[in-house]
Write a protein that holds these residues in place. Structure first.
Motif, PDB file in Angstrom:
ATOM      1  N   LEU A  56      20.264  86.009  27.091  1.00  0.00           N
ATOM      2  CA  LEU A  56      20.974  84.761  27.389  1.00  0.00           C
ATOM      3  C   LEU A  56      22.461  85.003  27.244  1.00  0.00           C
ATOM      4  CD1 LEU A  56      20.779  81.623  27.883  1.00  0.00           C
ATOM      5  CD2 LEU A  56      20.963  81.405  25.394  1.00  0.00           C
ATOM      6  N   GLN A  57      23.248  84.623  28.235  1.00  0.00           N
ATOM      7  CA  GLN A  57      24.694  84.768  28.166  1.00  0.00           C
ATOM      8  C   GLN A  57      25.339  83.432  27.830  1.00  0.00           C
ATOM      9  OE1 GLN A  57      25.361  88.456  31.281  1.00  0.00           O
ATOM     10  NE2 GLN A  57      26.828  86.817  31.184  1.00  0.00           N
ATOM     11  N   VAL A  58      26.377  83.499  26.992  1.00  0.00           N
ATOM     12  CA  VAL A  58      27.088  82.278  26.606  1.00  0.00           C
ATOM     13  C   VAL A  58      27.863  81.715  27.787  1.00  0.00           C
ATOM     14  CG1 VAL A  58      29.011  81.443  25.216  1.00  0.00           C
ATOM     15  CG2 VAL A  58      27.186  82.742  24.141  1.00  0.00           C
ATOM     16  N   ASN A  59      28.400  82.601  28.624  1.00  0.00           N
ATOM     17  CA  ASN A  59      29.113  82.130  29.809  1.00  0.00           C
ATOM     18  C   ASN A  59      28.613  82.900  31.023  1.00  0.00           C
ATOM     19  OD1 ASN A  59      30.459  84.666  29.838  1.00  0.00           O
ATOM     20  ND2 ASN A  59      32.052  83.870  28.488  1.00  0.00           N
ATOM     21  N   GLN A  60      29.200  82.636  32.167  1.00  0.00           N
ATOM     22  CA  GLN A  60      28.708  83.223  33.415  1.00  0.00           C
ATOM     23  C   GLN A  60      29.540  84.415  33.871  1.00  0.00           C
ATOM     24  OE1 GLN A  60      25.744  81.965  34.603  1.00  0.00           O
ATOM     25  NE2 GLN A  60      25.953  80.872  32.660  1.00  0.00           N
ATOM     26  N   VAL A  61      30.281  85.042  32.963  1.00  0.00           N
ATOM     27  CA  VAL A  61      31.076  86.211  33.321  1.00  0.00           C
ATOM     28  C   VAL A  61      30.149  87.387  33.577  1.00  0.00           C
ATOM     29  CG1 VAL A  61      32.840  87.835  32.569  1.00  0.00           C
ATOM     30  CG2 VAL A  61      33.045  85.417  31.979  1.00  0.00           C
ATOM     31  N   GLN A  62      30.264  87.980  34.758  1.00  0.00           N
ATOM     32  CA  GLN A  62      29.369  89.075  35.114  1.00  0.00           C
ATOM     33  C   GLN A  62      29.749  90.337  34.356  1.00  0.00           C
ATOM     34  OE1 GLN A  62      29.946  92.091  37.234  1.00  0.00           O
ATOM     35  NE2 GLN A  62      27.842  92.580  36.635  1.00  0.00           N
ATOM     36  N   GLY A  63      28.761  91.020  33.800  1.00  0.00           N
ATOM     37  CA  GLY A  63      29.010  92.282  33.116  1.00  0.00           C
ATOM     38  C   GLY A  63      27.792  93.166  33.074  1.00  0.00           C
ATOM     39  N   LEU A  64      26.610  92.564  33.094  1.00  0.00           N
ATOM     40  CA  LEU A  64      25.366  93.327  33.019  1.00  0.00           C
ATOM     41  C   LEU A  64      25.050  93.957  34.367  1.00  0.00           C
ATOM     42  CD1 LEU A  64      22.843  94.101  31.330  1.00  0.00           C
ATOM     43  CD2 LEU A  64      21.801  91.984  32.172  1.00  0.00           C
ATOM     44  N   GLN A  65      24.641  95.227  34.326  1.00  0.00           N
ATOM     45  CA  GLN A  65      24.242  95.941  35.533  1.00  0.00           C
ATOM     46  C   GLN A  65      22.920  96.643  35.273  1.00  0.00           C
ATOM     47  OE1 GLN A  65      27.413  98.673  36.456  1.00  0.00           O
ATOM     48  NE2 GLN A  65      28.999  97.142  36.040  1.00  0.00           N
ATOM     49  N   ILE A  66      22.117  96.792  36.313  1.00  0.00           N
ATOM     50  CA  ILE A  66      20.875  97.548  36.179  1.00  0.00           C
ATOM     51  C   ILE A  66      20.836  98.648  37.239  1.00  0.00           C
ATOM     52  CG2 ILE A  66      19.643  95.580  35.214  1.00  0.00           C
ATOM     53  CD1 ILE A  66      18.232  95.282  37.914  1.00  0.00           C
ATOM     54  N   GLU A  98      21.998  75.279  23.742  1.00  0.00           N
ATOM     55  CA  GLU A  98      23.417  74.959  23.600  1.00  0.00           C
ATOM     56  C   GLU A  98      23.853  74.979  22.143  1.00  0.00           C
ATOM     57  OE1 GLU A  98      25.573  74.802  26.071  1.00  0.00           O
ATOM     58  OE2 GLU A  98      23.869  75.324  27.334  1.00  0.00           O
ATOM     59  N   LYS A  99      22.989  74.535  21.243  1.00  0.00           N
ATOM     60  CA  LYS A  99      23.337  74.574  19.820  1.00  0.00           C
ATOM     61  C   LYS A  99      23.455  76.006  19.337  1.00  0.00           C
ATOM     62  CE  LYS A  99      24.197  73.180  15.707  1.00  0.00           C
ATOM     63  NZ  LYS A  99      25.617  72.847  15.395  1.00  0.00           N
ATOM     64  N   MET A 100      22.547  76.879  19.791  1.00  0.00           N
ATOM     65  CA  MET A 100      22.635  78.278  19.396  1.00  0.00           C
ATOM     66  C   MET A 100      23.913  78.916  19.938  1.00  0.00           C
ATOM     67  SD  MET A 100      20.673  80.487  17.642  1.00  0.00           S
ATOM     68  CE  MET A 100      22.211  80.687  16.714  1.00  0.00           C
ATOM     69  N   LYS A 101      24.246  78.631  21.175  1.00  0.00           N
ATOM     70  CA  LYS A 101      25.485  79.154  21.760  1.00  0.00           C
ATOM     71  C   LYS A 101      26.701  78.720  20.945  1.00  0.00           C
ATOM     72  CE  LYS A 101      24.268  79.370  26.696  1.00  0.00           C
ATOM     73  NZ  LYS A 101      24.633  78.824  28.023  1.00  0.00           N
ATOM     74  N   LEU A 102      26.753  77.447  20.596  1.00  0.00           N
ATOM     75  CA  LEU A 102      27.887  76.905  19.863  1.00  0.00           C
ATOM     76  C   LEU A 102      28.034  77.589  18.508  1.00  0.00           C
ATOM     77  CD1 LEU A 102      30.137  74.778  19.550  1.00  0.00           C
ATOM     78  CD2 LEU A 102      28.404  73.207  18.645  1.00  0.00           C
ATOM     79  N   ASP A 103      26.939  77.737  17.776  1.00  0.00           N
ATOM     80  CA  ASP A 103      27.014  78.331  16.442  1.00  0.00           C
ATOM     81  C   ASP A 103      27.351  79.810  16.503  1.00  0.00           C
ATOM     82  OD1 ASP A 103      26.506  75.899  15.370  1.00  0.00           O
ATOM     83  OD2 ASP A 103      24.539  76.377  14.534  1.00  0.00           O
ATOM     84  N   VAL A 104      26.866  80.499  17.530  1.00  0.00           N
ATOM     85  CA  VAL A 104      27.200  81.919  17.670  1.00  0.00           C
ATOM     86  C   VAL A 104      28.686  82.086  17.955  1.00  0.00           C
ATOM     87  CG1 VAL A 104      26.880  83.947  19.129  1.00  0.00           C
ATOM     88  CG2 VAL A 104      24.902  82.663  18.341  1.00  0.00           C
TER      89      VAL A 104
END
Length: 290
Positions: free
Chosen positions: A229-239, A85-91
């Motif tokens: 790791l995603q900052v939020n849960q918005v879907q965007g990655l596809q394989i 969470e700290k890494m997410k916040l600073d990014v």
């Protein structure tokens, strides 16, 4: 090795509703759609490896995930929530800094580290709708602190903690994967120890024509493993697997793990159980993801 300088995507998004031609990607609009959305990539529970009663079953499950998908979500891992969470916040705070401040960390000729966009090798090539901060993080002598942000003030300490936790997790995961291939774990972990851990922060600004751009072009990862790791849960990655595209729905707190090309093609790792090739694609979304 390095990237040619290009315009800052975040600034482009703020300045105009018209997407420059270099970012228009016909393949984005021609996307064929998803395979059965009821099919999810495997989920591996790391905590089960630590329990003698469940470790064998979870190792078998991991082996099948690597063999059949080359891709899985890792839950209940060892990286503390507060470190993440700290890494997410600073990014988040870094990418909201004024452009001139971020440009002080701009990539230089011959180096992929720094702030900019990766893999730009031609003035004519199509570009991704993303800004990137790319840093070598482990081992410490490979770091170039000239590119490490000093704002926010806690960024460097947060990244140091985060990268160390990722290394510990990756070491353990690679050891289990090696055993699944009936290899001495040192065969894999020794390669990881002499390699470089790099962390890439991707920022996908809101796009006024999101159906015409790609956040990140389709590719395979060239390393041993990648932890996403995603900052939020918005879907965007596809394989892409067996000719079909699958959306990845990130689970809260999970790392999305991709088995890289080196693990697949390196001769000491080759076997009938080598992981399946996976192509990744990130479609740009209207909301930011890092």
């Amino acid at each position: 090795m390095g990237s040619l300088p290009v315009a800052n995507v975040q600034a482009l998004a703020a300045a105009s509703r018209d997407v420059p031609e270099r970012y228009i990607r016909p393949e984005a609009g021609a996307h064929p759609g998803f395979a059965d959305c009821g099919v999810d990539i495997p989920v591996i529970d790391f905590s089960r490896f630590l329990d003698p009663d469940s470790s064998r079953d979870e190792s078998s499950k991991l082996h099948l995930a690597c063999q059949n998908w080359g891709f899985f979500q890792l839950i209940n891992h060892t990286v503390p929530k507060e470190v993440i969470e700290k890494m997410k916040l600073d990014v988040r705070e870094f990418f909201q800094l004024p452009l001139e401040e971020k440009r002080q960390l701009a990539q230089v000729t011959g180096d992929v580290q720094g702030y900019g966009q990766l893999f730009v090798v031609s003035k004519d090539q199509k570009l991704d709708w993303a800004d990137v901060l790319y840093l070598n993080t482990q081992p410490a002598p490979e770091r170039c602190l000239r590119f490490w942000p000093t704002q926010p003030l806690t960024f460097r300490a947060a990244l140091d903690n985060y990268s160390a936790e990722l290394k510990n997790l990756a070491d353990r995961l690679l050891e289990i994967m090696a055993k699944n291939l009936e290899l001495n774990p040192d065969v894999v972990t020794d390669k990881f120890k002499v390699g470089i851990q790099s962390i890439r922060f991707n920022y996908y600004p809101p796009c006024p024509q999101a159906d015409k751009v790609l956040g990140f072009s389709q590719h395979s990862d060239a390393d041993l493993i990648t932890l996403v790791l995603q900052v939020n849960q918005v879907q965007g990655l596809q394989i892409k697997r067996s000719g079909e595209w699958f959306p990845v729905m990130p689970l809260p707190g999970a790392f999305i793990v991709n088995v890289g090309d080196i693990f697949e093609v390196n001769p000491p790792l080759s076997s009938s159980c080598a992981p399946t090739s996976v192509i990744l694609l990130r479609i740009c979304n209207l909301l930011q993801k890092i």
